[in-house]
Scaffold this motif. Structure first.
Motif, short mmCIF file in Angstrom:
data_model
loop_
_atom_site.label_atom_id
_atom_site.label_comp_id
_atom_site.label_asym_id
_atom_site.label_seq_id
_atom_site.Cartn_x
_atom_site.Cartn_y
_atom_site.Cartn_z
N ALA A 172 18.70 23.06 58.91
CA ALA A 172 18.34 23.89 60.05
C ALA A 172 16.96 23.45 60.52
CB ALA A 172 18.34 25.37 59.66
N ASP A 173 16.84 23.20 61.83
CA ASP A 173 15.56 22.78 62.38
C ASP A 173 15.38 23.37 63.78
OD1 ASP A 173 17.20 21.20 63.99
OD2 ASP A 173 16.66 19.34 63.01
N ILE A 189 17.27 5.16 54.64
CA ILE A 189 16.65 6.21 53.85
C ILE A 189 16.14 7.30 54.78
CG2 ILE A 189 14.82 6.79 52.20
CD1 ILE A 189 14.87 3.78 51.37
N THR A 190 16.57 8.53 54.53
CA THR A 190 16.11 9.69 55.30
C THR A 190 15.50 10.69 54.34
OG1 THR A 190 17.91 9.38 56.89
CG2 THR A 190 16.81 11.53 56.89
N VAL A 191 14.29 11.14 54.66
CA VAL A 191 13.62 12.18 53.87
C VAL A 191 13.67 13.47 54.67
CG1 VAL A 191 11.44 12.94 52.87
CG2 VAL A 191 12.10 10.54 52.72
N VAL A 192 14.13 14.55 54.02
CA VAL A 192 14.21 15.86 54.66
C VAL A 192 13.13 16.74 54.03
CG1 VAL A 192 15.64 17.88 55.13
CG2 VAL A 192 16.70 15.61 54.97
N ASN A 193 12.28 17.32 54.87
CA ASN A 193 11.22 18.19 54.38
C ASN A 193 11.03 19.33 55.38
OD1 ASN A 193 9.28 18.42 52.17
ND2 ASN A 193 7.73 18.34 53.78
N ALA A 194 10.68 20.50 54.89
CA ALA A 194 10.56 21.68 55.75
C ALA A 194 9.35 21.63 56.68
CB ALA A 194 10.50 22.94 54.89
N VAL A 225 12.35 16.74 59.80
CA VAL A 225 11.66 17.99 59.51
C VAL A 225 12.67 19.11 59.71
CG1 VAL A 225 9.75 19.52 60.10
CG2 VAL A 225 9.44 17.03 60.20
N ALA A 226 13.15 19.65 58.58
CA ALA A 226 14.19 20.67 58.61
C ALA A 226 14.26 21.35 57.25
CB ALA A 226 15.55 20.03 58.93
N ARG A 227 14.90 22.49 57.23
CA ARG A 227 15.15 23.20 55.97
C ARG A 227 16.58 22.92 55.53
NH1 ARG A 227 11.26 26.39 54.30
NH2 ARG A 227 9.71 27.11 55.78
N VAL A 228 16.75 22.69 54.24
CA VAL A 228 18.08 22.47 53.69
C VAL A 228 18.72 23.82 53.43
CG1 VAL A 228 19.38 21.51 51.75
CG2 VAL A 228 17.38 20.28 52.66
N SER A 229 19.92 24.02 53.94
CA SER A 229 20.60 25.29 53.71
C SER A 229 21.77 25.16 52.75
CB SER A 229 21.07 25.89 55.04
OG SER A 229 21.91 24.98 55.73
N ALA A 230 22.35 23.95 52.63
CA ALA A 230 23.47 23.77 51.70
C ALA A 230 23.67 22.27 51.44
CB ALA A 230 24.75 24.37 52.28
N GLU A 243 15.95 22.19 66.58
CA GLU A 243 17.05 21.88 67.48
C GLU A 243 18.36 22.55 67.07
OE1 GLU A 243 16.20 17.97 66.64
OE2 GLU A 243 14.32 18.36 67.64
N GLY A 244 18.31 23.42 66.07
CA GLY A 244 19.50 24.13 65.63
C GLY A 244 20.09 23.59 64.35
N GLY A 245 19.79 22.35 64.00
CA GLY A 245 20.26 21.81 62.73
C GLY A 245 21.51 20.97 62.86
N GLY A 246 22.21 20.88 61.75
CA GLY A 246 23.41 20.05 61.70
C GLY A 246 23.65 19.58 60.29
N GLU A 247 24.33 18.46 60.16
CA GLU A 247 24.65 17.91 58.85
C GLU A 247 24.19 16.46 58.78
OE1 GLU A 247 28.57 20.43 57.49
OE2 GLU A 247 28.88 18.46 58.40
N LEU A 248 23.72 16.08 57.61
CA LEU A 248 23.36 14.69 57.32
C LEU A 248 24.32 14.17 56.27
CD1 LEU A 248 19.48 14.98 56.88
CD2 LEU A 248 20.71 14.02 58.83
N GLY A 249 25.00 13.08 56.56
CA GLY A 249 25.88 12.46 55.58
C GLY A 249 25.06 11.58 54.64
N TYR A 250 25.54 11.44 53.41
CA TYR A 250 24.85 10.60 52.44
C TYR A 250 25.85 9.90 51.53
CZ TYR A 250 25.68 14.33 49.03
OH TYR A 250 26.28 15.25 48.21
N ASP A 251 25.39 8.78 50.97
CA ASP A 251 26.11 8.10 49.90
C ASP A 251 25.40 8.37 48.57
OD1 ASP A 251 28.09 6.71 51.56
OD2 ASP A 251 26.33 5.70 52.37
N THR A 252 24.07 8.48 48.63
CA THR A 252 23.26 8.85 47.47
C THR A 252 22.32 9.96 47.90
OG1 THR A 252 23.32 6.59 46.59
CG2 THR A 252 21.58 8.03 45.76
N LEU A 253 22.24 11.02 47.08
CA LEU A 253 21.36 12.15 47.36
C LEU A 253 20.34 12.26 46.25
CD1 LEU A 253 20.75 14.70 49.10
CD2 LEU A 253 22.28 15.93 47.55
N VAL A 254 19.07 12.32 46.62
CA VAL A 254 17.99 12.52 45.66
C VAL A 254 17.40 13.89 45.93
CG1 VAL A 254 15.77 11.71 44.78
CG2 VAL A 254 17.50 10.06 45.55
#
Length: 150
Positions: free
Chosen positions: A90-91, A32-37, A74-79, A93-104
């Motif tokens: 975007a964070d 489980i990964t939580v993304v928050n700005a 700790v990052a902002r979701v851009s897409a 460190e420049g950001g990147g992509e997080l893969g998921y099987d379930t997105l909440v």
């Protein structure tokens, strides 16, 4: 391979959902990964105290999630790209992509913009709830159309 759950937003709804999933699911089976700005939990129920000039101690999200196995990003979701099942962030460190099987999707202050309406229109489940007295919108992405979030 572990089932990857990504929770967007760490307000009342996001923290509640992530915590419940961590308690109910085996850490051997899920990640489980939580993304928050921001790194702090914003207690909206106390914002009137801040407006009145009182000091309110911030709760650090890493402390909230300590010992649960929940990862904080700790990052902002851009897409969100449901076809590839990735979230672009975007964070510092420049950001990147997080893969998921379930997105909440549990971002605070939801205001339906055209992009968000398209995303919400293709979801498999939408839940309107009150978490600790605060209105919350939580939905799980299940469509195959990309959407950009603002």
């Amino acid at each position: 391979m572990k089932h990857r759950i990504v929770v967007l937003g760490a307000g009342y709804a996001g923290v509640y959902v992530a915590g419940n999933l961590a308690r109910r699911l085996s850490a051997a089976d899920v990640q489980i990964t939580v993304v928050n700005a921001v790194p702090d939990f914003v207690e909206r129920l106390r914002l009137h105290q801040v407006a009145a000039g009182r000091s309110v101690a911030a709760l650090r999200l890493d402390a909230v999630f300590a010992g649960t196995g929940i990862r904080l990003r700790v990052a902002r979701v851009s897409a969100v790209d449901p076809e590839r099942q990735v979230v672009a962030v975007a964070d510092a460190e420049g950001g990147g992509e997080l893969g998921y099987d379930t997105l909440v999707y549990a971002r605070a202050g939801f205001k339906p913009t055209p992009a968000k309406r398209r995303l919400a229109g293709g979801t498999s489940a939408v839940h309107y709830a009150r978490v600790n007295g605060a209105p919350a919108l939580v939905f799980v992405v299940g469509d195959r159309a990309s959407a950009t979030l603002r």
